[in-house]
Motif scaffolding. Structure first.
Motif, PDB file in Angstrom:
ATOM      1  N   ASP A 178     -61.441  30.896 139.240  1.00 58.78           N
ATOM      2  CA  ASP A 178     -60.356  30.166 139.900  1.00 58.78           C
ATOM      3  C   ASP A 178     -58.995  30.802 139.609  1.00 58.78           C
ATOM      4  OD1 ASP A 178     -60.218  29.553 137.221  1.00 58.78           O
ATOM      5  OD2 ASP A 178     -59.919  27.393 137.521  1.00 58.78           O
ATOM      6  N   GLY A 179     -59.023  32.068 139.196  1.00 60.03           N
ATOM      7  CA  GLY A 179     -57.787  32.749 138.812  1.00 60.03           C
ATOM      8  C   GLY A 179     -57.146  33.519 139.954  1.00 60.03           C
ATOM      9  N   TRP A 180     -56.164  34.330 139.572  1.00 63.72           N
ATOM     10  CA  TRP A 180     -55.331  35.060 140.518  1.00 63.72           C
ATOM     11  C   TRP A 180     -55.195  36.522 140.090  1.00 63.72           C
ATOM     12  CZ3 TRP A 180     -52.670  32.488 144.619  1.00 63.72           C
ATOM     13  CH2 TRP A 180     -52.798  31.091 144.610  1.00 63.72           C
ATOM     14  N   VAL A 181     -55.092  37.399 141.067  1.00 65.45           N
ATOM     15  CA  VAL A 181     -54.766  38.803 140.831  1.00 65.45           C
ATOM     16  C   VAL A 181     -53.491  39.110 141.609  1.00 65.45           C
ATOM     17  CG1 VAL A 181     -55.496  41.201 141.107  1.00 65.45           C
ATOM     18  CG2 VAL A 181     -57.181  39.442 140.515  1.00 65.45           C
ATOM     19  N   SER A 182     -52.506  39.667 140.934  1.00 65.47           N
ATOM     20  CA  SER A 182     -51.249  40.050 141.571  1.00 65.47           C
ATOM     21  C   SER A 182     -51.108  41.565 141.488  1.00 65.47           C
ATOM     22  CB  SER A 182     -50.060  39.373 140.887  1.00 65.47           C
ATOM     23  OG  SER A 182     -48.836  39.782 141.467  1.00 65.47           O
ATOM     24  N   ILE A 183     -50.965  42.196 142.633  1.00 60.91           N
ATOM     25  CA  ILE A 183     -50.906  43.659 142.714  1.00 60.91           C
ATOM     26  C   ILE A 183     -49.637  44.055 143.460  1.00 60.91           C
ATOM     27  CG2 ILE A 183     -51.996  45.718 143.701  1.00 60.91           C
ATOM     28  CD1 ILE A 183     -54.675  44.309 143.428  1.00 60.91           C
ATOM     29  N   GLU A 184     -48.850  44.934 142.858  1.00 63.90           N
ATOM     30  CA  GLU A 184     -47.700  45.505 143.555  1.00 63.90           C
ATOM     31  C   GLU A 184     -47.981  46.966 143.860  1.00 63.90           C
ATOM     32  OE1 GLU A 184     -43.873  44.781 141.819  1.00 63.90           O
ATOM     33  OE2 GLU A 184     -44.360  42.690 141.332  1.00 63.90           O
ATOM     34  N   VAL A 185     -47.748  47.349 145.108  1.00 58.18           N
ATOM     35  CA  VAL A 185     -47.901  48.738 145.531  1.00 58.18           C
ATOM     36  C   VAL A 185     -46.779  49.070 146.514  1.00 58.18           C
ATOM     37  CG1 VAL A 185     -50.413  48.925 145.240  1.00 58.18           C
ATOM     38  CG2 VAL A 185     -49.490  48.043 147.390  1.00 58.18           C
ATOM     39  N   HIS A 186     -46.424  50.340 146.542  1.00 58.53           N
ATOM     40  CA  HIS A 186     -45.508  50.809 147.575  1.00 58.53           C
ATOM     41  C   HIS A 186     -46.171  50.599 148.930  1.00 58.53           C
ATOM     42  CE1 HIS A 186     -43.475  54.204 149.909  1.00 58.53           C
ATOM     43  NE2 HIS A 186     -42.521  53.354 149.628  1.00 58.53           N
ATOM     44  N   THR A 221     -38.461  46.964 145.836  1.00 61.03           N
ATOM     45  CA  THR A 221     -38.708  47.966 144.801  1.00 61.03           C
ATOM     46  C   THR A 221     -39.388  49.201 145.364  1.00 61.03           C
ATOM     47  OG1 THR A 221     -40.769  46.821 144.275  1.00 61.03           O
ATOM     48  CG2 THR A 221     -38.840  46.276 142.954  1.00 61.03           C
ATOM     49  N   HIS A 222     -39.078  50.351 144.748  1.00 61.50           N
ATOM     50  CA  HIS A 222     -39.677  51.641 145.094  1.00 61.50           C
ATOM     51  C   HIS A 222     -39.520  51.991 146.570  1.00 61.50           C
ATOM     52  CE1 HIS A 222     -41.296  52.091 141.084  1.00 61.50           C
ATOM     53  NE2 HIS A 222     -41.823  50.879 141.162  1.00 61.50           N
ATOM     54  N   GLY A 223     -38.413  51.577 147.138  1.00 59.14           N
ATOM     55  CA  GLY A 223     -38.169  51.895 148.534  1.00 59.14           C
ATOM     56  C   GLY A 223     -38.894  50.989 149.501  1.00 59.14           C
ATOM     57  N   GLY A 224     -39.456  49.894 149.010  1.00 51.39           N
ATOM     58  CA  GLY A 224     -40.164  48.934 149.852  1.00 51.39           C
ATOM     59  C   GLY A 224     -41.605  48.778 149.437  1.00 51.39           C
ATOM     60  N   SER A 225     -41.916  47.712 148.722  1.00 57.70           N
ATOM     61  CA  SER A 225     -43.259  47.464 148.209  1.00 57.70           C
ATOM     62  C   SER A 225     -43.783  46.133 148.723  1.00 57.70           C
ATOM     63  CB  SER A 225     -43.246  47.438 146.669  1.00 57.70           C
ATOM     64  OG  SER A 225     -42.848  48.684 146.129  1.00 57.70           O
ATOM     65  N   LEU A 246     -26.609  64.466 142.649  1.00 58.91           N
ATOM     66  CA  LEU A 246     -27.701  64.113 143.559  1.00 58.91           C
ATOM     67  C   LEU A 246     -28.664  63.199 142.808  1.00 58.91           C
ATOM     68  CD1 LEU A 246     -29.084  64.617 146.349  1.00 58.91           C
ATOM     69  CD2 LEU A 246     -30.386  66.436 145.197  1.00 58.91           C
ATOM     70  N   ALA A 247     -28.780  61.951 143.256  1.00 58.94           N
ATOM     71  CA  ALA A 247     -29.634  60.965 142.589  1.00 58.94           C
ATOM     72  C   ALA A 247     -31.065  61.107 143.101  1.00 58.94           C
ATOM     73  CB  ALA A 247     -29.113  59.558 142.828  1.00 58.94           C
ATOM     74  N   LEU A 248     -31.972  61.530 142.234  1.00 52.99           N
ATOM     75  CA  LEU A 248     -33.359  61.742 142.650  1.00 52.99           C
ATOM     76  C   LEU A 248     -34.147  60.434 142.755  1.00 52.99           C
ATOM     77  CD1 LEU A 248     -34.078  65.029 140.660  1.00 52.99           C
ATOM     78  CD2 LEU A 248     -33.422  64.765 143.066  1.00 52.99           C
ATOM     79  N   PRO A 249     -33.951  59.442 141.884  1.00 57.24           N
ATOM     80  CA  PRO A 249     -34.616  58.135 142.094  1.00 57.24           C
ATOM     81  C   PRO A 249     -33.822  57.286 143.082  1.00 57.24           C
ATOM     82  CG  PRO A 249     -33.553  58.166 139.946  1.00 57.24           C
ATOM     83  CD  PRO A 249     -33.284  59.499 140.577  1.00 57.24           C
ATOM     84  N   TRP A 250     -33.820  57.699 144.337  1.00 55.81           N
ATOM     85  CA  TRP A 250     -32.990  57.071 145.364  1.00 55.81           C
ATOM     86  C   TRP A 250     -33.333  55.599 145.558  1.00 55.81           C
ATOM     87  CZ3 TRP A 250     -36.267  55.076 148.868  1.00 55.81           C
ATOM     88  CH2 TRP A 250     -37.522  55.684 149.000  1.00 55.81           C
ATOM     89  N   ASN A 251     -34.539  55.202 145.155  1.00 55.59           N
ATOM     90  CA  ASN A 251     -34.949  53.802 145.309  1.00 55.59           C
ATOM     91  C   ASN A 251     -34.178  52.866 144.383  1.00 55.59           C
ATOM     92  OD1 ASN A 251     -36.702  55.440 143.455  1.00 55.59           O
ATOM     93  ND2 ASN A 251     -37.367  53.404 142.810  1.00 55.59           N
ATOM     94  N   LEU A 252     -33.451  53.412 143.421  1.00 53.83           N
ATOM     95  CA  LEU A 252     -32.634  52.604 142.502  1.00 53.83           C
ATOM     96  C   LEU A 252     -31.153  52.726 142.856  1.00 53.83           C
ATOM     97  CD1 LEU A 252     -34.408  53.482 139.115  1.00 53.83           C
ATOM     98  CD2 LEU A 252     -34.756  51.457 140.536  1.00 53.83           C
ATOM     99  N   GLU A 253     -30.855  52.849 144.134  1.00 55.45           N
ATOM    100  CA  GLU A 253     -29.480  53.150 144.554  1.00 55.45           C
ATOM    101  C   GLU A 253     -28.443  52.170 144.007  1.00 55.45           C
ATOM    102  OE1 GLU A 253     -26.830  53.925 148.602  1.00 55.45           O
ATOM    103  OE2 GLU A 253     -29.008  54.227 148.635  1.00 55.45           O
ATOM    104  N   PRO A 254     -28.618  50.855 144.092  1.00 52.44           N
ATOM    105  CA  PRO A 254     -27.571  49.973 143.557  1.00 52.44           C
ATOM    106  C   PRO A 254     -27.343  50.170 142.053  1.00 52.44           C
ATOM    107  CG  PRO A 254     -29.032  48.759 145.022  1.00 52.44           C
ATOM    108  CD  PRO A 254     -29.674  50.088 144.776  1.00 52.44           C
ATOM    109  N   GLU A 255     -28.437  50.282 141.296  1.00 53.79           N
ATOM    110  CA  GLU A 255     -28.306  50.455 139.847  1.00 53.79           C
ATOM    111  C   GLU A 255     -27.612  51.769 139.502  1.00 53.79           C
ATOM    112  OE1 GLU A 255     -31.266  51.086 135.967  1.00 53.79           O
ATOM    113  OE2 GLU A 255     -32.019  50.052 137.745  1.00 53.79           O
TER     114      GLU A 255
END
Length: 408
Positions: free
Chosen positions: A190-198, A244-248, A372-381
């Motif tokens: 009766d549990g849950w699995v939570s998965i985040e992926v790009h 996150t990560h440019g859209g996950s 040049l910011a290589l982790p562009w997915n963190l633009e605001p930070e």
């Protein structure tokens, strides 16, 4: 090569990024005169089940036994994890009588919030160095690769989990079927699995080709993720779109015996994917052209900077950045160095392109014209962290989805 989800041999080439070294194999100074192995980086689409994937040319053991990525060096990511834990506690009624297990728990960036809430938890993290950092933070962590045997023994020792979290790991496993079965073995009926992926919809629509690298074996739409989870009796019941990560996407799944009908958000996202053409092979065919456009635009910009005598340095040394640098052929003549907050990477060199990685304080010392910011997915930070470069007229640039300056 056969599809790792359905075993079909009908695999269509979508994007060929050439041959590159593994993206997290940062070089020490002593290794600069040594041979550096490279592997083809060719994204393919299964014409039968529509799973995006690359060949498994390296093993998880090659990459994750000692790993260069520490999640907690991103303030944005730690805050993202805190909000998830708060929401999960409220949504699932987590308390001292429940168990949370995170697979690929890294340095305890997420489970530290579970510990603080007084909820029993366990991290399963294969990397010795980052697992040690989690334990030092007070997060119970075993150093193991998850498989079905480990899942069974863990469940026997700790009990079945109310919540199993698998953030940004479902793409990293070449044994997709076995890993999915292991997730099912960890969770209570009766549990849950939570998965985040790009989300592959963003990868394809926005040309985010730098998210393709050797430790990412597959790339998911909601449709293909649901098909993978179904092989182990897990049904998708809800989904959230994340920045996150440019859209996950965050997928909520449950064992078939406890699963309700999918939420309206599941049906809406599947419909959006279908409208984008991603439930057919034709919707993927423009990705190569988008990647080429990014490469040409970025190289023209860097060559113009060099011709104008401008100094250009990088910010960050993420895995995605190494795909970008290698695909574009950018080396220290165009990017003098890059910096990273992670001390593990400082003093090393980027794989393939061999650009020095320095302490972030070097930027203030050298006062470069362009960063040049290589982790562009963190633009605001990153924009906030580097706001000080405007003091000398420095310009902060982000390479994707199209080359652009930071917002004022």
């Amino acid at each position: 090569m056969r599809c790792r989800l359905c075993s079909s041999n009908r695999l269509l080439g979508i994007l060929d990024l050439g041959a590159t070294p593994p993206c997290e194999k940062f070089l020490t100074a002593d290794e600069l005169d040594c041979p550096e192995p490279t592997y083809p980086l060719h994204l393919r689409l299964c014409e039968d089940c529509l799973l995006l994937q690359i060949p498994a040319l390296i093993t998880p053991e090659d990459t994750f036994t000692e790993y260069a990525y520490y999640s907690s060096f991103s303030d944005t990511w730690v805050e993202h994890a805190r909000r998830f834990v708060d929401d999960a506690v409220a949504r699932l009624g987590l308390d001292e009588h429940t168990l949370v297990i995170e697979v690929a728990s890294n340095d305890g960036y997420l489970l530290q919030h579970v510990v603080a809430a007084g909820i029993p938890c366990l991290g399963i993290e294969p990397s010795h160095n980052v697992g040690a950092a989690a334990r030092a933070r007070g997060v119970p962590t075993m150093t193991e690769f998850l498989d079905e045997q480990l899942a069974a023994s863990t469940c026997a020792e700790y009990g079945a989990a109310t919540l199993v979290v698998a953030n940004n790991v479902y793409a990293h496993i070449p044994d997709l079927i076995g890993f999915t079965r292991a997730l099912r073995a960890l969770v209570a009926d009766d549990g849950w699995v939570s998965i985040e992926v790009h989300h592959a919809m963003n990868l394809v629509a926005l040309g985010q080709f730098d998210t393709v690298y050797h430790e990412h074996f597959q790339y998911y739409t909601l449709l293909s993720a649901a098909r993978a989870l179904a092989t182990a009796g897990l049904a998708v019941v809800d989904v959230e779109s994340l920045p996150t990560h440019g859209g996950s996407i965050r997928i909520w799944a449950r064992p078939d015996v406890a699963a309700d009908q999918p939420s309206p958000r599941v049906r809406a996202l599947l419909s959006a994917e279908e409208q984008a053409g991603l439930h057919d092979t034709a919707g993927y065919l423009h990705l190569a052209g988008l990647a080429q456009s990014v490469r040409h635009e970025l190289l023209r910009f860097l060559l113009d900077c060099r011709d104008q005598g401008k100094t250009v340095v990088g910010y960050g040394a993420p895995g995605k950045g190494n795909t970008l640098l290698n695909y574009c052929g950018i080396r220290s003549d165009l990017l003098e160095y890059t910096v990273d907050r992670n001390p593990y990477k400082q003093g090393r060199f980027t794989p393939g392109t061999r650009i020095p990685i320095l302490d972030p304080r070097q930027i203030a010392k050298d006062r470069p014209d362009v960063v040049l910011a290589l982790p562009w997915n963190l633009e605001p930070e990153i924009t906030e962290q580097l706001r000080y470069i405007t003091e000398w007229g420095g310009e902060l640039m982000f390479p994707l989805p199209r080359l652009h300056p930071a917002a004022a």
